[in-house]
Design a protein around this motif. Structure first.
Motif, PDB file in Angstrom:
ATOM      1  N   VAL A 196       0.844  -1.197   0.000  1.00 18.71           N
ATOM      2  CA  VAL A 196       0.000   0.000   0.000  1.00 18.71           C
ATOM      3  C   VAL A 196       0.880   1.249   0.000  1.00 18.71           C
ATOM      4  O   VAL A 196       1.799   1.353   0.804  1.00 18.71           O
ATOM      5  N   GLY A 197       0.559   2.180  -0.872  1.00 24.14           N
ATOM      6  CA  GLY A 197       1.333   3.418  -0.968  1.00 24.14           C
ATOM      7  C   GLY A 197       1.564   3.762  -2.430  1.00 24.14           C
ATOM      8  O   GLY A 197       0.976   3.154  -3.325  1.00 24.14           O
ATOM      9  N   TYR A 198       2.412   4.738  -2.654  1.00 23.62           N
ATOM     10  CA  TYR A 198       2.694   5.128  -4.042  1.00 23.62           C
ATOM     11  C   TYR A 198       4.068   5.795  -4.070  1.00 23.62           C
ATOM     12  O   TYR A 198       4.676   6.034  -3.025  1.00 23.62           O
ATOM     13  N   GLY A 199       4.554   6.087  -5.261  1.00 24.70           N
ATOM     14  CA  GLY A 199       5.814   6.813  -5.396  1.00 24.70           C
ATOM     15  C   GLY A 199       6.986   6.044  -4.818  1.00 24.70           C
ATOM     16  O   GLY A 199       7.206   4.882  -5.159  1.00 24.70           O
ATOM     17  N   ALA A 200       7.734   6.707  -3.932  1.00 18.99           N
ATOM     18  CA  ALA A 200       8.947   6.112  -3.389  1.00 18.99           C
ATOM     19  C   ALA A 200       8.648   4.986  -2.400  1.00 18.99           C
ATOM     20  O   ALA A 200       9.521   4.571  -1.643  1.00 18.99           O
ATOM     21  N   ASN A 201       7.430   4.513  -2.398  1.00 20.75           N
ATOM     22  CA  ASN A 201       7.078   3.326  -1.636  1.00 20.75           C
ATOM     23  C   ASN A 201       7.609   2.098  -2.354  1.00 20.75           C
ATOM     24  O   ASN A 201       7.924   1.078  -1.735  1.00 20.75           O
ATOM     25  N   PHE A 202       7.722   2.230  -3.685  1.00 17.84           N
ATOM     26  CA  PHE A 202       8.264   1.154  -4.514  1.00 17.84           C
ATOM     27  C   PHE A 202       7.661  -0.208  -4.169  1.00 17.84           C
ATOM     28  O   PHE A 202       8.357  -1.157  -3.860  1.00 17.84           O
ATOM     29  N   GLU A 203       6.343  -0.276  -4.227  1.00 18.69           N
ATOM     30  CA  GLU A 203       5.592  -1.539  -4.083  1.00 18.69           C
ATOM     31  C   GLU A 203       5.844  -2.239  -2.747  1.00 18.69           C
ATOM     32  O   GLU A 203       5.880  -3.470  -2.686  1.00 18.69           O
ATOM     33  N   GLY A 204       6.059  -1.469  -1.703  1.00 18.10           N
ATOM     34  CA  GLY A 204       6.215  -2.071  -0.387  1.00 18.10           C
ATOM     35  C   GLY A 204       7.645  -2.090   0.121  1.00 18.10           C
ATOM     36  O   GLY A 204       7.886  -2.416   1.284  1.00 18.10           O
ATOM     37  N   LEU A 205       8.573  -1.710  -0.746  1.00 22.21           N
ATOM     38  CA  LEU A 205       9.982  -1.723  -0.339  1.00 22.21           C
ATOM     39  C   LEU A 205      10.232  -0.805   0.868  1.00 22.21           C
ATOM     40  O   LEU A 205      10.973  -1.155   1.788  1.00 22.21           O
ATOM     41  N   ALA A 206       9.599   0.373   0.860  1.00 27.38           N
ATOM     42  CA  ALA A 206       9.811   1.326   1.962  1.00 27.38           C
ATOM     43  C   ALA A 206       9.395   0.706   3.293  1.00 27.38           C
ATOM     44  O   ALA A 206      10.140   0.744   4.276  1.00 27.38           O
ATOM     45  N   ALA A 207       8.206   0.116   3.317  1.00 27.14           N
ATOM     46  CA  ALA A 207       7.739  -0.490   4.566  1.00 27.14           C
ATOM     47  C   ALA A 207       8.601  -1.680   4.953  1.00 27.14           C
ATOM     48  O   ALA A 207       8.932  -1.876   6.128  1.00 27.14           O
ATOM     49  N   LEU A 208       8.986  -2.466   3.982  1.00 26.49           N
ATOM     50  CA  LEU A 208       9.818  -3.642   4.263  1.00 26.49           C
ATOM     51  C   LEU A 208      11.143  -3.231   4.903  1.00 26.49           C
ATOM     52  O   LEU A 208      11.528  -3.746   5.967  1.00 26.49           O
ATOM     53  N   LEU A 209      11.844  -2.282   4.283  1.00 22.20           N
ATOM     54  CA  LEU A 209      13.138  -1.858   4.827  1.00 22.20           C
ATOM     55  C   LEU A 209      12.962  -1.246   6.204  1.00 22.20           C
ATOM     56  O   LEU A 209      13.749  -1.470   7.119  1.00 22.20           O
ATOM     57  N   SER A 210      11.902  -0.454   6.355  1.00 20.27           N
ATOM     58  CA  SER A 210      11.634   0.170   7.640  1.00 20.27           C
ATOM     59  C   SER A 210      11.474  -0.897   8.719  1.00 20.27           C
ATOM     60  O   SER A 210      12.065  -0.818   9.798  1.00 20.27           O
ATOM     61  N   MET A 211      10.699  -1.926   8.430  1.00 25.24           N
ATOM     62  CA  MET A 211      10.431  -2.954   9.437  1.00 25.24           C
ATOM     63  C   MET A 211      11.675  -3.793   9.725  1.00 25.24           C
ATOM     64  O   MET A 211      11.925  -4.162  10.866  1.00 25.24           O
ATOM     65  N   LEU A 212      12.455  -4.069   8.697  1.00 31.42           N
ATOM     66  CA  LEU A 212      13.688  -4.836   8.915  1.00 31.42           C
ATOM     67  C   LEU A 212      14.678  -4.070   9.786  1.00 31.42           C
ATOM     68  O   LEU A 212      15.462  -4.661  10.526  1.00 31.42           O
ATOM     69  N   ASN A 213      14.652  -2.752   9.701  1.00 35.56           N
ATOM     70  CA  ASN A 213      15.582  -1.924  10.460  1.00 35.56           C
ATOM     71  C   ASN A 213      15.026  -1.477  11.798  1.00 35.56           C
ATOM     72  O   ASN A 213      15.643  -0.662  12.476  1.00 35.56           O
ATOM     73  N   CYS A 214      13.871  -1.995  12.141  1.00 31.29           N
ATOM     74  CA  CYS A 214      13.198  -1.620  13.391  1.00 31.29           C
ATOM     75  C   CYS A 214      14.164  -1.699  14.558  1.00 31.29           C
ATOM     76  O   CYS A 214      14.776  -2.737  14.810  1.00 31.29           O
ATOM     77  N   CYS A 215      14.326  -0.583  15.272  1.00 31.41           N
ATOM     78  CA  CYS A 215      15.323  -0.576  16.331  1.00 31.41           C
ATOM     79  C   CYS A 215      14.786  -1.154  17.646  1.00 31.41           C
ATOM     80  O   CYS A 215      15.543  -1.306  18.600  1.00 31.41           O
ATOM     81  N   ALA A 216      13.508  -1.500  17.685  1.00 31.07           N
ATOM     82  CA  ALA A 216      12.982  -2.141  18.889  1.00 31.07           C
ATOM     83  C   ALA A 216      13.149  -3.646  18.767  1.00 31.07           C
ATOM     84  O   ALA A 216      12.581  -4.244  17.871  1.00 31.07           O
TER      85      ALA A 216
END
Lengths: 252, 252, 252, 252, 252, 252, 252, 252
Positions: free
Chosen positions: F204-224
């Motif tokens: 879900v998203g558009y543009g620099a979301n790149f088909e979920g890449l933004a959320a994926l990288l964000s979650m993989l880098n989760c500092c918690a």
């Protein structure tokens, strides 16, 4: 080996001057010097109008030395790019007449080509950090017999710096734009001038520049027609191409 | 452990020669040497026709030493790839008979396999900088019992350098093409020859080469059928695969 | 045009049987059919051992029709890949003997090659969705005169499905592994068998599969030597290469 | 600060025991130690069941020293990850009771938690080079009060190495798979076992591995359900999560 | 508006022929037609030697119609690229003299420029699927007053198809190479000829072609100097640049 | 097939109850149904605790029908994911008892598993568009015998929406966070709760979301610590894993 | 050079006070200092409200020295960013009044601007490792005449650390959020406050952080309106922009 | 819920006016409307100064209808972005007073905010294709109570089109630059003006534009300070942020 040479060869075969096996051997052994790890394309000048150039980056000092030593001592012209000082010292020991263009990282053995016209290649940079790649382009073009003008650090953030140089811009026959970061200078120049523009993205920048990717994509997407692009940091390729087209229309 | 061995085992179970628990243990403990951090797959030769090879890159000198020390002193054959001089020195102290192929970065303890035929693997490079990876492929294939020919630095920019080597090209049984930058040599060779071609992209180049990505994508998209690709800089994998298919048709 | 033909030509030049200009023309006009937009490489079979194949994807129906119509009606063998039903209908109207392998998306005019041996190429898929690409590989290999066995949907999540097929795995001469998602099947097969393994990543999957990138990278990084990779979804290339090496050692 | 504490606070406000401004202040000043550049979340243990851990990578030695010095000397438990020897020496000077797990690059001040059960976390690696990240996971889990078993170097290229360890695999309560290169081990383990599997891609490999991207994508696309993934080289995160779920079902 | 015009303007200000406010207004209102959403750069021809061209892709039919309608009916020259049939029909209704180059997807109102010389631009494609982009380049160059030769489908997999066309290759003044997939044709041509080569990567291909990325990177990394690159599928840009340099040396 | 079964088999071989060849056959033919294109892993439930699930995405309707038809009519449980209505209609015709969870795109034949405890899996979404993937997770977990709570659209831009649900957050045994765009909800939840958190990036998203890449990288880098990630849009995998760990500690 | 100046110039031309050629020259020679490799935009302050700043990264010490030496000794204000100690020492030797902000890596010659208001820019970091980039932003804003507050290390994993600082958050006029890893702090702040938020992704992190890409994409996809993003590690750009908008509404 | 409200609540608890459990409930039930799949943040206006906006992209028509229906009929203000005509028709049936800004794809129920000043936001586009995203920004800013000027299609290839608009450029209080392709307009504007510039990359372009990536990277690397970036195609975010800073300095 061009058509006329083949014709002569065939004639000699016909008249018996050249044996069939000899002809085969000639056809096989096109002129290059085989040094094992490297083959010097001594035929290049004939075929492409300029001798082969040694790209030092990625080669060990040993390899560079073997290549230069392998060339006949009466080779009149040797050019090497992306050469650091160690490469220069190594070559200098073999060919005492080697000259080092330090900012351009170019080594030259032999003379620059004679200029045939006063048509000018103008080399621009967006910033000061782009200067080494610009010098690589400029020195290459000078070696290939071109008049080169340089205007450095006229980047987009102070676009008025362009205006004092408007005459040079409009007077150039070919323009090379060297820029890192967002590479927007290429678009601006491309929109102003009539002559061909060659864009060289550089790896100058940080963060989302991704080693020159930002400038590269920017230049490839340039909406002003009349501009083309070479590889990131490929000053040599830009200078070479600029020389090719700067010489167009000259009687050969 | 093949079908026959299992059959024998089952027979022994049936006749009572082997107890049930013993059979279980045998089935469980397939032959490998457990060194804690590393497990040497001593079963590999049997199963796959060639012993396990140590990839030195990414391992500490300590780890490499523990692995080599952990092997029985009468292990006749040890091969290590992507090994620098420090790795060699470390192994040499344990196994005095170790030999170092410096350009290939390969360490060998033991003998090369005997050649069964004179079918040739031809290893080509586009440039001089690709030689180390080419040597990794060539030496691997030689160790595995193949005749290897090398032609280096016949890259696309001087494609005529190929012609003097046309006989070698057409005479090869398998060809390994090692190229960085745009990797176009693989396409040219692939379009000329009849034998299988294995392309090895290298990380040689700069800028939009992106550490070998350009050559890799180029080779994967090769429009000439009959070519396949291995990982960037994977000379060992190419040499190994070339050996596999070069031995095909040999009586085993 | 091989060495012998050139020799004959040169002999004819010598004896005057062939004029110099005629010889030049022959050397120039290598055999292909020029259809303007397309050039059919009729020389391919001679040079590379198999005729040129038409890749339908990316071509308009009009272009495909022009190519097939442009071929001499007595062309005995035409093969087209990645062909949808519309392409088949268009070709069928020109060549009534065309046959369509629907799952493989391959069109064939003419006969499959005769098998010379019973050495088997084994084509595996990880999942059911990978079957079309596997069929492209399998049908290509069959057309090229190979025995092909298929085992489909034995993916990693139920790896025991491999075991019932162990004889086939160990009996194969060449294995083609077709897998999308994480492509791990290639690594497992690669670690078990002795014969060459050709991996075909497919674009099957979703999310971080990125249209086959995950499987491609996985296969390229395969730590089991003896495996090579082709382009994503390139079943034809895998079948072609498998055929090349399956025929090795056969007397020609 | 949980519901009960707020209730008590509100009661005290009601009864006048606590003034309104005091209540506001309490609500505002949640427990953490403010060191300027760093804020130690001393509330973390209460809220999340485990104290905050110091990630040394990316911090200067000066910063690490300021953080450890800033903690009250009677802080009983300090854990730091991705710590090199310099970081350890710096902390050791402040807290003489610091212990260094070198392979894991973990520093511990204080005691490991007491084990509450003998349920086992099994940590696997595909290769020897993956061991440091595996140790980061294993030591983390041990510090958090878990029984940990290790099996290292059982990668896909010699998958039979798994079988001798089948009992451990089936007996584990949680499995952590640490693998670089193509990361296929995660898929194989995921397809065999019933317990949860946590995959840790590592940056081990070269070429088209792209610093762990190949293994990461492979693991994310794992077709065996029951597996999840953490960041590349995030051994700590895997060990922490493994501990969380290994303790599930324990009375607290 | 060039230097002479400004001089004249300033003279007129000096002599009082032009008032100061009028001069200001002239300086401000440079010649373009403002249509709100679009501004037609009617000054382009003067400044850059060729009028502005309408890129239809990304514009709605409504927008295209507004732009063409907004132009004065006596605008003699309108060119639009990447135009589908709907765009053509819309323009045709406004300008009955519009002509559609269907393969090139170019719409032209007005006449092609007169050729000043017989220097030839040679447009090559690797495959049949690359033809539409090649036509975009070729038609653009023809409209700009150049002799254009086309040789299509001479890709790398049948490189001998080049030889029958060797005279055209060596006789060309500028070469445009249009290729998808691995884009290797650019490297081969670049290594053979002396004239400038402009490479156009196309999005033709599948899998790891990544919509033209493979060809783009390949062309950017071309190791033969004398080649430059434009954006993926940018036939217009290549044709425009080819025209610019093909006209160099002509008296203007 | 576990250790005890092998033991029995071996005993039977010993006593002659089972012939050696029969034993071999049993060992070879592990239980799965072979439908040619698909192999149904009927052994999965035994081995992994849950039957194989059909991923409809990427399969043709024909393939899905063949798979469901191929299963014995007394197969009590069939589950299919990422199924559109056409897939449902196709299955419904074969198995009239099929039920369709439309938002979740899940088809179920048979009964949900009985809940063994009231421990709750909490499924959260950042936005309304993430609901389909969240439902895939939630319905999967319910089918696998879990209590599931849902809180949807509590994204980061209105983080106070979390607070009214604090009891549910703190009361959950496992939390699944489903989020597209920047995926930051995973980090916030991960920092607040003590229980394991499974993050599902969505496309879900558009543009620099790149088909979920933004959320994926964000979650993989989760500092918690305490959070893990599954593939983009992999609701099933998250629900499955959540169920696995929610059942931990239950007597089996 | 604004409208009034041009008017004056034109008047002077009219009255003959300024010759036409002189006028031309003035229009051409806009004020910058040309140092060859670098052009100091001395006009910048006038045009953009703040003098040009020297980005040291990517420049050699020699280049930096030439730039600073090239400036008139009475230049009152020089600012340099991303400057290491060597750069500082080089500048210090030329301008003894240079001051070094070590954490911010900023060199300042001259005075900070006077604050015009007490509106505050609040600079936050998620972690301790983000502090250098935050300092670059904060010091830049202070030099430009702003009140700056700092709250460091209040990252998402301990989000309660925000609450004790709620007053500062709500009291700020502009907020700069500096965060690496998953960059989620920007989303949380963005969802809480009313004032503009400027996000600065940093390259802090490892693995799938990909040198700041994860934080960058996360911040660009931030679903809370009122936030914007600058380049990875661009603290200067954030501080500059924050200053611009913090001064809005001030009488100038 | 701000500090004063909490104070009042606490006072009421103290005086007994509010029971402890009631206080708890108030603290828990912050104001939002829970529609199951969606939670309308009715508190947003209070907290952030503007009500929540519905992003239609990615939501089904059913979901949009449920959200709008779920709002109290006396909700005075509803705004929806990236809304196609179907979304408008659906909302129109529920709220007859809905208005559709077609170019901007924005739906508005209720009145635009009253302008408090005549400070202008200037919205620029590089090309005609960028207009829809520019309108999204402009209409958003108008709804939020700002004076908006538009100048469209003044892209870099005809940069002189800027000059006739120089007064507007210099007179603007905030500038939004909307550009696709290479996005260079942002750099040019950023280098000319003193006011804050917000860049919006668009997905307009083709080939190596990679759906807006080229413009995004270009804008992030903009070397002119005073510019910031939002997500590709995020016109709303740019308009919102522009409004925030355009209102700064206004008495509230």
């Amino acid at each position: 080996m061009d058509k006329e040479e083949i014709k002569t060869l065939l004639k000699n075969v016909k008249t018996g001057k050249t044996g069939i096996d000899d002809a085969l051997r000639v056809l096989r052994s096109l002129p290059y010097v085989d040094l094992g790890e490297a083959k010097i394309d001594t035929h290049r000048d004939l075929r492409r109008g300029f001798p082969e150039v040694i790209l030092c980056q990625g080669k060990s000092i040993e390899q560079i030395k073997r290549i230069v030593s392998g060339l006949s001592p009466d080779t009149k012209f040797i050019m090497a790019t992306k050469a650091d000082k160690a490469a220069f010292r190594a070559i200098k020991r073999i060919r005492a007449d080697a000259v080092y263009y330090e900012r351009a990282k170019i080594i030259l053995v032999g003379k620059k080509r004679r200029k045939k016209s006063d048509k000018t290649i103008l080399v621009l940079t967006a910033g000061t950090s782009d200067v080494p790649i610009a010098e690589e382009a400029a020195v290459t073009a000078e070696i290939m017999g071109n008049s080169v003008e340089r205007i450095y650090d006229i980047g987009v953030a102070g676009v008025h710096r362009l205006f004092g140089n408007k005459d040079k811009l409009l007077g150039a026959n070919v323009i090379v734009v060297v820029a890192g970061m967002e590479g927007a200078l290429a678009s601006i120049i491309g929109g102003l001038v009539q002559c061909p523009v060659i864009s060289v993205p550089t790896s100058v920048g940080y963060g989302a520049n991704f080693e020159g990717l930002a400038a590269l994509l920017s230049m490839l997407n340039c909406c002003a027609p009349g501009t083309v692009t070479v590889n990131i940091d490929n000053g040599f390729g830009a200078g070479y191409f600029a020389s090719l087209i700067n010489h167009m229309g000259e009687e050969e």
